[in-house]
Write a protein that holds these residues in place. Structure first.
Motif, PDB file in Angstrom:
ATOM      1  N   SER A 247       0.896  -1.218  -0.090  1.00  0.00           N
ATOM      2  CA  SER A 247      -0.085  -0.016   0.153  1.00  0.00           C
ATOM      3  C   SER A 247       0.996   1.409  -0.012  1.00  0.00           C
ATOM      4  CB  SER A 247      -0.846   0.017   1.199  1.00  0.00           C
ATOM      5  OG  SER A 247      -0.221   0.363   2.425  1.00  0.00           O
ATOM      6  N   SER A 248       0.057   2.475  -0.549  1.00  0.00           N
ATOM      7  CA  SER A 248       0.949   3.544  -0.640  1.00  0.00           C
ATOM      8  C   SER A 248       1.740   3.999   0.924  1.00  0.00           C
ATOM      9  CB  SER A 248       0.098   4.755  -1.242  1.00  0.00           C
ATOM     10  OG  SER A 248      -1.139   4.893  -0.328  1.00  0.00           O
ATOM     11  N   GLU A 249       0.542   3.625   1.827  1.00  0.00           N
ATOM     12  CA  GLU A 249       0.874   4.058   3.158  1.00  0.00           C
ATOM     13  C   GLU A 249       2.523   3.374   3.886  1.00  0.00           C
ATOM     14  OE1 GLU A 249      -1.430   4.525   7.461  1.00  0.00           O
ATOM     15  OE2 GLU A 249      -1.229   2.468   6.787  1.00  0.00           O
ATOM     16  N   THR A 250       2.710   2.002   3.295  1.00  0.00           N
ATOM     17  CA  THR A 250       3.838   1.728   3.426  1.00  0.00           C
ATOM     18  C   THR A 250       4.887   1.514   2.186  1.00  0.00           C
ATOM     19  OG1 THR A 250       2.949  -0.464   2.828  1.00  0.00           O
ATOM     20  CG2 THR A 250       2.805   0.085   5.316  1.00  0.00           C
ATOM     21  N   GLY A 251       4.878   2.672   1.466  1.00  0.00           N
ATOM     22  CA  GLY A 251       6.063   3.003   0.361  1.00  0.00           C
ATOM     23  C   GLY A 251       7.318   2.891   1.349  1.00  0.00           C
ATOM     24  N   LEU A 252       8.162   3.006   0.381  1.00  0.00           N
ATOM     25  CA  LEU A 252       9.533   3.052   0.873  1.00  0.00           C
ATOM     26  C   LEU A 252      10.184   4.267   1.625  1.00  0.00           C
ATOM     27  CD1 LEU A 252      12.557   2.039   0.353  1.00  0.00           C
ATOM     28  CD2 LEU A 252      12.900   3.761  -1.351  1.00  0.00           C
ATOM     29  N   LEU A 253       9.721   5.304   1.308  1.00  0.00           N
ATOM     30  CA  LEU A 253       9.848   6.394   2.259  1.00  0.00           C
ATOM     31  C   LEU A 253       9.442   6.207   3.674  1.00  0.00           C
ATOM     32  CD1 LEU A 253      11.229   9.224   2.296  1.00  0.00           C
ATOM     33  CD2 LEU A 253       9.213  10.451   1.525  1.00  0.00           C
ATOM     34  N   ASP A 254       7.926   5.663   3.755  1.00  0.00           N
ATOM     35  CA  ASP A 254       7.559   5.721   5.036  1.00  0.00           C
ATOM     36  C   ASP A 254       8.222   4.362   5.626  1.00  0.00           C
ATOM     37  OD1 ASP A 254       5.388   7.041   6.292  1.00  0.00           O
ATOM     38  OD2 ASP A 254       3.903   5.223   6.226  1.00  0.00           O
ATOM     39  N   ARG A 255       8.397   3.455   5.025  1.00  0.00           N
ATOM     40  CA  ARG A 255       9.283   2.266   5.834  1.00  0.00           C
ATOM     41  C   ARG A 255      10.683   2.710   6.099  1.00  0.00           C
ATOM     42  NH1 ARG A 255      10.254  -2.087   2.806  1.00  0.00           N
ATOM     43  NH2 ARG A 255       9.729  -1.068   0.725  1.00  0.00           N
ATOM     44  N   ALA A 256      11.398   3.676   5.305  1.00  0.00           N
ATOM     45  CA  ALA A 256      12.546   4.108   5.717  1.00  0.00           C
ATOM     46  C   ALA A 256      12.524   5.073   6.910  1.00  0.00           C
ATOM     47  CB  ALA A 256      13.117   4.956   4.577  1.00  0.00           C
ATOM     48  N   ARG A 257      11.590   5.839   7.265  1.00  0.00           N
ATOM     49  CA  ARG A 257      11.163   6.797   8.196  1.00  0.00           C
ATOM     50  C   ARG A 257      10.801   5.675   9.591  1.00  0.00           C
ATOM     51  NH1 ARG A 257       9.821  12.052   7.597  1.00  0.00           N
ATOM     52  NH2 ARG A 257       8.533  11.998   9.686  1.00  0.00           N
ATOM     53  N   GLN A 258      10.120   4.923   9.274  1.00  0.00           N
ATOM     54  CA  GLN A 258       9.715   3.840  10.462  1.00  0.00           C
ATOM     55  C   GLN A 258      10.891   3.136  11.150  1.00  0.00           C
ATOM     56  OE1 GLN A 258       6.893   1.076   9.103  1.00  0.00           O
ATOM     57  NE2 GLN A 258       5.620   2.551   7.925  1.00  0.00           N
ATOM     58  N   THR A 259      11.816   2.692  10.215  1.00  0.00           N
ATOM     59  CA  THR A 259      13.007   1.984  10.533  1.00  0.00           C
ATOM     60  C   THR A 259      13.992   2.861  11.337  1.00  0.00           C
ATOM     61  OG1 THR A 259      12.648   0.526   8.562  1.00  0.00           O
ATOM     62  CG2 THR A 259      15.027   0.399   9.728  1.00  0.00           C
ATOM     63  N   ILE A 260      14.124   4.065  10.771  1.00  0.00           N
ATOM     64  CA  ILE A 260      14.961   5.218  11.592  1.00  0.00           C
ATOM     65  C   ILE A 260      14.485   5.444  12.738  1.00  0.00           C
ATOM     66  CG2 ILE A 260      15.915   7.515  11.418  1.00  0.00           C
ATOM     67  CD1 ILE A 260      16.056   7.135   8.156  1.00  0.00           C
ATOM     68  N   LEU A 261      13.245   5.664  12.850  1.00  0.00           N
ATOM     69  CA  LEU A 261      12.546   6.052  14.033  1.00  0.00           C
ATOM     70  C   LEU A 261      12.993   4.988  15.140  1.00  0.00           C
ATOM     71  CD1 LEU A 261       9.331   8.030  13.259  1.00  0.00           C
ATOM     72  CD2 LEU A 261      10.948   8.862  14.867  1.00  0.00           C
ATOM     73  N   ALA A 262      12.651   3.654  14.747  1.00  0.00           N
ATOM     74  CA  ALA A 262      12.824   2.768  15.539  1.00  0.00           C
ATOM     75  C   ALA A 262      14.207   2.535  16.131  1.00  0.00           C
ATOM     76  CB  ALA A 262      12.010   1.447  14.956  1.00  0.00           C
ATOM     77  N   THR A 263      14.951   3.004  15.649  1.00  0.00           N
ATOM     78  CA  THR A 263      16.578   2.596  15.929  1.00  0.00           C
ATOM     79  C   THR A 263      17.171   3.847  16.342  1.00  0.00           C
ATOM     80  OG1 THR A 263      17.237   2.739  13.529  1.00  0.00           O
ATOM     81  CG2 THR A 263      16.827   0.600  14.309  1.00  0.00           C
ATOM     82  N   LEU A 264      16.533   4.920  16.381  1.00  0.00           N
ATOM     83  CA  LEU A 264      17.112   6.273  16.353  1.00  0.00           C
ATOM     84  C   LEU A 264      17.765   6.195  17.774  1.00  0.00           C
ATOM     85  CD1 LEU A 264      17.699   8.693  14.888  1.00  0.00           C
ATOM     86  CD2 LEU A 264      15.814   9.719  15.881  1.00  0.00           C
ATOM     87  N   HIS A 265      17.308   5.740  18.884  1.00  0.00           N
ATOM     88  CA  HIS A 265      18.035   5.987  20.223  1.00  0.00           C
ATOM     89  C   HIS A 265      19.188   5.008  20.324  1.00  0.00           C
ATOM     90  CE1 HIS A 265      15.610   2.204  20.166  1.00  0.00           C
ATOM     91  NE2 HIS A 265      16.270   1.690  21.072  1.00  0.00           N
ATOM     92  N   LEU A 266      19.440   4.222  19.419  1.00  0.00           N
ATOM     93  CA  LEU A 266      20.738   3.578  19.635  1.00  0.00           C
ATOM     94  C   LEU A 266      21.948   4.163  19.060  1.00  0.00           C
ATOM     95  CD1 LEU A 266      19.257   0.089  18.087  1.00  0.00           C
ATOM     96  CD2 LEU A 266      19.454   0.812  20.569  1.00  0.00           C
ATOM     97  N   GLY A 267      21.918   5.334  18.562  1.00  0.00           N
ATOM     98  CA  GLY A 267      22.665   6.127  18.120  1.00  0.00           C
ATOM     99  C   GLY A 267      22.536   6.745  16.782  1.00  0.00           C
ATOM    100  N   GLU A 268      23.585   7.357  16.013  1.00  0.00           N
ATOM    101  CA  GLU A 268      23.531   7.907  14.695  1.00  0.00           C
ATOM    102  C   GLU A 268      23.154   6.608  13.821  1.00  0.00           C
ATOM    103  OE1 GLU A 268      23.524  10.709  12.108  1.00  0.00           O
ATOM    104  OE2 GLU A 268      24.152  11.197  14.150  1.00  0.00           O
TER     105      GLU A 268
END
Length: 355
Positions: A247-268
């Motif tokens: 679905s458009s909701e889970t397009g590449l940009l959105d999935r990239a944002r989700q992945t970055i958000l989920a791991t941001l607290h681990l560091g750069e």
């Protein structure tokens, strides 16, 4: 070594007819808002929710609107712990198909496994895992939608739902070994401790309940019904995606944002690690982002900016804590970045926003 028993569904395994969250998750929300002195028209209007949808438990609500209505309800009612209180009274049967998958299971352990397995059909863009930690199961929950930064109320509601599923069998005084929330500690955090009767920690990497295995052994679900369970599993699977596209909701940009958000607290965030999580090579991710007018660094910057403004509104989160949550090793590095983005320091921005 940790072993994941029930992984979250991949994007193309989620429901076609449900691209958000089934409206059963908002069962009784209108009455609860009124009970706490809120204006329904104002709360639903600002959140883009049609109250008629709440009458049909298998209709889909956009996850962005669902999280927003809970946050708006907390603001409009003046009840900072709105999600916590809503979750305390939210019994499994009120959750519709998802609730009955747990209630009809053979044992409490099966109920937790079946609940986790079915959850991706109930709610999209969300991590659900039941992790084996030896003497405990850890029930993990986290919204991973790239456009949702404010999700505290949803997290507290969902932890309450999971708690009540266990208490349905073990009784109203049962307590998990530990509870964790990804958001910062609220002012009235003692209410969380009293609700869960457990050690509650904030500003953690994920929302979770720690459940001792010894308390699950041979605990039969009082409403166990194998035939009904089979029918309910079939019904919820029919909400699944039979198409081949994402679905458009889970397009590449959105999935990239989700992945970055989920791991941001681990560091750069590292380009190669994010690309690997998305099933892409470094250069492929760079090219796809470039096609959207972005570099990887710009995308990380955007996410940090949005998250910084969201969390600065929370008065009980220090700038040092926020810097760590956003992946900065030094508070000074975060302060310099913030001044570059907005022309003022984080403390100045917070002071002006609350004046």
């Amino acid at each position: 070594m940790l072993q994941t028993l029930i992984p979250s569904a991949a994007p193309n395994a989620c429901a076609t007819s449900n691209r958000g969250v089934l409206s059963a998750a908002a069962n009784g929300l209108d009455g609860f808002i009124v009970q706490h002195g809120g204006d329904l028209d104002r709360v639903f209007g600002r959140s883009g929710i049609d109250p008629e949808q709440l009458l049909h438990p298998t209709l889909s609500l956009p996850l962005t609107n669902y999280c927003k209505v809970l946050e708006e309800a907390a603001r409009q009612t003046g009840c900072d712990n709105f999600g916590l209180r809503y979750g305390q009274q939210f019994q499994p049967q009120a959750l519709g198909l998802l609730g009955y998958i747990g209630l009809c299971s053979a044992t409490l352990e099966d109920a937790l496994i079946n609940f986790s397995e079915a959850f991706p059909f109930h709610q999209h863009s969300t991590l659900i895992e039941l992790v084996d930690q030896g003497d405990c199961y850890r029930f993990d929950y986290q919204v991973r939608h790239g456009a949702i930064n404010e999700r505290r109320q949803d997290a507290e509601l969902t932890m309450g739902m999971a708690l009540n599923l266990v208490r349905h069998v073990l009784g109203p005084t049962w307590a998990p070994r530990q509870v964790a929330f990804e958001h910062s500690r609220p002012q009235d955090w003692h209410e969380h401790r009293d609700a869960f009767q457990a050690d509650v920690r904030f500003a953690q990497g994920c929302n979770s309940l720690l459940i001792p295995k010894s308390e699950l052994i041979d605990k039969v679900m009082p409403g166990s019904d194998p035939i009904l369970l089979m029918l309910i599993k079939d019904a919820i699977r029919q909400l699944g995606d039979t198409g081949s596209g994402v679905s458009s909701e889970t397009g590449l940009l959105d999935r990239a944002r989700q992945t970055i958000l989920a791991t941001l607290h681990l560091g750069e965030p590292a380009l190669d690690e994010i690309a690997h999580d998305l099933g892409l090579s470094d250069w492929a991710l760079q090219r796809k982002l470039r096609d959207r007018g972005l570099s990887f660094t710009q995308l990380v910057d955007q996410i940090r900016q949005e998250s910084a403004l969201t969390h600065l509104k929370q008065q009980h989160l220090s700038v040092t804590q926020l810097a760590s949550m956003l992946g900065y090793s030094e508070t000074s590095a975060f302060s310099r970045a913030f001044k570059r983005w907005f022309g003022v320091s984080p403390k100045q921005w917070r002071s002006a926003a609350n004046s």
